[in-house]
Design a protein around this motif. Structure first.
Motif, mmCIF file in Angstrom:
data_model
loop_
_atom_site.group_PDB
_atom_site.id
_atom_site.type_symbol
_atom_site.label_atom_id
_atom_site.label_comp_id
_atom_site.label_asym_id
_atom_site.label_seq_id
_atom_site.Cartn_x
_atom_site.Cartn_y
_atom_site.Cartn_z
ATOM 1 N N LYS A 145 39.066 45.401 20.559
ATOM 2 C CA LYS A 145 40.138 45.678 19.359
ATOM 3 C C LYS A 145 40.509 44.372 18.894
ATOM 4 C CE LYS A 145 43.334 48.626 18.224
ATOM 5 N NZ LYS A 145 44.806 50.119 18.758
ATOM 6 N N ASN A 146 40.788 43.607 19.261
ATOM 7 C CA ASN A 146 42.000 42.525 18.688
ATOM 8 C C ASN A 146 41.572 40.531 18.338
ATOM 9 O OD1 ASN A 146 44.094 44.379 17.906
ATOM 10 N ND2 ASN A 146 44.814 44.225 20.036
ATOM 11 N N ASP A 147 39.944 40.787 18.842
ATOM 12 C CA ASP A 147 39.818 39.705 19.326
ATOM 13 C C ASP A 147 39.329 38.771 17.836
ATOM 14 O OD1 ASP A 147 37.165 40.307 18.599
ATOM 15 O OD2 ASP A 147 36.455 39.901 21.022
ATOM 16 N N LYS A 148 39.183 39.627 16.668
ATOM 17 C CA LYS A 148 39.681 39.411 15.255
ATOM 18 C C LYS A 148 37.696 39.216 15.340
ATOM 19 C CE LYS A 148 43.263 37.556 14.120
ATOM 20 N NZ LYS A 148 44.628 36.661 13.811
ATOM 21 N N ILE A 149 36.326 39.621 16.069
ATOM 22 C CA ILE A 149 35.164 39.942 15.972
ATOM 23 C C ILE A 149 35.326 40.586 15.986
ATOM 24 C CG2 ILE A 149 33.156 38.549 17.301
ATOM 25 C CD1 ILE A 149 34.870 36.875 18.911
ATOM 26 N N HIS A 163 41.118 47.892 26.022
ATOM 27 C CA HIS A 163 41.369 47.468 26.921
ATOM 28 C C HIS A 163 40.304 46.767 28.049
ATOM 29 C CE1 HIS A 163 44.242 51.045 27.755
ATOM 30 N NE2 HIS A 163 44.684 49.890 27.745
ATOM 31 N N ILE A 164 39.275 45.934 27.104
ATOM 32 C CA ILE A 164 38.419 45.671 27.300
ATOM 33 C C ILE A 164 38.638 43.963 27.009
ATOM 34 C CG2 ILE A 164 35.889 45.217 27.077
ATOM 35 C CD1 ILE A 164 35.881 48.287 27.296
ATOM 36 N N THR A 165 38.038 43.003 27.726
ATOM 37 C CA THR A 165 38.332 41.937 27.012
ATOM 38 C C THR A 165 36.969 40.550 27.545
ATOM 39 O OG1 THR A 165 40.718 41.612 26.531
ATOM 40 C CG2 THR A 165 39.305 39.528 27.380
ATOM 41 N N GLU A 166 36.210 39.467 26.778
ATOM 42 C CA GLU A 166 35.648 39.188 27.337
ATOM 43 C C GLU A 166 35.300 38.125 27.190
ATOM 44 O OE1 GLU A 166 31.647 41.366 27.388
ATOM 45 O OE2 GLU A 166 30.403 39.488 26.505
ATOM 46 N N PHE A 167 34.399 36.961 27.828
ATOM 47 C CA PHE A 167 34.499 35.515 27.123
ATOM 48 C C PHE A 167 33.855 34.946 28.268
ATOM 49 C CE2 PHE A 167 38.520 35.694 29.713
ATOM 50 C CZ PHE A 167 37.924 34.608 30.499
ATOM 51 N N LYS A 168 33.553 33.605 27.486
ATOM 52 C CA LYS A 168 32.114 32.400 27.935
ATOM 53 C C LYS A 168 33.069 31.672 27.930
ATOM 54 C CE LYS A 168 28.446 34.953 25.667
ATOM 55 N NZ LYS A 168 28.194 35.696 26.574
ATOM 56 N N TYR A 169 32.305 30.607 29.467
ATOM 57 C CA TYR A 169 32.905 29.820 30.492
ATOM 58 C C TYR A 169 32.046 28.641 30.576
ATOM 59 C CZ TYR A 169 36.230 26.489 31.801
ATOM 60 O OH TYR A 169 37.801 25.039 32.040
ATOM 61 N N ASP A 170 32.002 27.754 29.800
ATOM 62 C CA ASP A 170 30.842 26.650 30.364
ATOM 63 C C ASP A 170 31.646 25.671 31.368
ATOM 64 O OD1 ASP A 170 28.490 25.157 30.134
ATOM 65 O OD2 ASP A 170 29.212 23.318 27.532
ATOM 66 N N TYR A 171 30.475 25.396 32.047
ATOM 67 C CA TYR A 171 31.372 24.674 32.988
ATOM 68 C C TYR A 171 30.488 23.973 33.067
ATOM 69 C CZ TYR A 171 33.771 28.376 35.941
ATOM 70 O OH TYR A 171 35.010 29.122 35.966
ATOM 71 N N GLN A 172 31.068 22.464 33.443
ATOM 72 C CA GLN A 172 30.239 20.911 33.901
ATOM 73 C C GLN A 172 29.671 20.255 34.750
ATOM 74 O OE1 GLN A 172 30.001 19.557 30.583
ATOM 75 N NE2 GLN A 172 31.205 21.943 29.435
ATOM 76 N N SER A 173 30.197 21.053 35.687
ATOM 77 C CA SER A 173 29.302 20.742 37.288
ATOM 78 C C SER A 173 29.251 21.969 37.875
ATOM 79 C CB SER A 173 30.938 19.936 37.806
ATOM 80 O OG SER A 173 32.244 20.512 38.615
ATOM 81 N N SER A 174 28.495 21.491 38.887
ATOM 82 C CA SER A 174 27.964 22.267 39.749
ATOM 83 C C SER A 174 28.995 22.679 41.414
ATOM 84 C CB SER A 174 26.913 22.320 40.233
ATOM 85 O OG SER A 174 26.581 20.733 40.987
ATOM 86 N N GLY A 175 28.879 23.958 41.990
ATOM 87 C CA GLY A 175 29.867 23.557 43.124
ATOM 88 C C GLY A 175 30.279 25.170 42.837
#
Length: 208
Positions: A145-149, A163-175
């Motif tokens: 609702k408030n992420d301005k997207i 009551h919903i938040t979604e984002f993505k994360y880019d990991y730089q290593s495995s494990g």
């Protein structure tokens, strides 16, 4: 949507007799310490007007904290409480973005409150007991609702975007990776401002 008043009273009572870390508009913190109950505990009530509950106790900064709460009926079915759901793939391939979706399934304050997620940058800097939360760099991810997207594809689905938040994360290593952070609910109840924090930890794996 109107939250059941009796159910709200039950949740507040559980928080009061356990540990409630909550801020009001006078900026005071209310914390009630108790004996060692770390883990998932079931609390039974002899009062038929108060539901049984399952409480997740965590050790936060050296103190016992009542985190998520599930109210259950006599058949042990969940009928209320204060908890969230985290949706993330257990395994993601290196080079692909890891999507995290948080849903505040049952809020404490009310259904009109808002939520956001606090996440450490980098993701592995937050200690297991969250004791360094105020000492490290954090990022804040707001609700849909408030992420301005713009989210036109969701406008007709009758979803609780606050009551919903979604984002993505880019990991730089495995494990193996450990996700730690805080789901924060803020809102007003009887003309007072409140905040409720739910801490999370989940392990995932990034493969080559």
């Amino acid at each position: 949507v109107i939250q059941n008043p009796k159910m709200k009273e039950t949740i507040l009572l559980i928080l009061f007799i356990s540990i409630l870390s909550c801020k009001s508009d006078n900026k005071e913190n209310y914390i009630k310490e108790s004996t060692n109950r770390i883990g998932i505990k079931k609390l039974k009530s002899s009062d038929k007007n108060i539901k049984d509950s399952i409480v997740e106790y965590l050790k936060i900064n050296g103190k016992e904290y009542a985190n998520q709460i599930w109210l259950v009926d006599k058949e042990n079915d969940t009928i209320g409480g204060n908890y969230f759901d985290l949706y993330v793939n257990d395994t993601t391939k290196l080079g692909e973005l890891t999507t995290l979706r948080f849903v505040l399934t049952k809020p404490t304050i009310n259904w009109e409150s808002d939520m956001f997620v606090i996440f450490p940058i980098p993701e592995n800097k937050l200690k297991e007991d969250f004791s360094n939360l105020s000492e490290i760099k954090l990022d804040t991810f707001y609700s849909l609702k408030n992420d301005k997207i713009p989210h036109p594809e969701l406008s007709n689905l009758n979803l609780p975007l606050n009551h919903i938040t979604e984002f993505k994360y880019d990991y730089q290593s495995s494990g193996k990776k450990v996700l730690r952070g805080v789901v924060v609910e803020r809102g007003e109840f009887e003309n007072k401002k409140y905040e409720r924090r739910l801490f999370f930890e989940k392990s995932i794996y990034i493969k080559e």
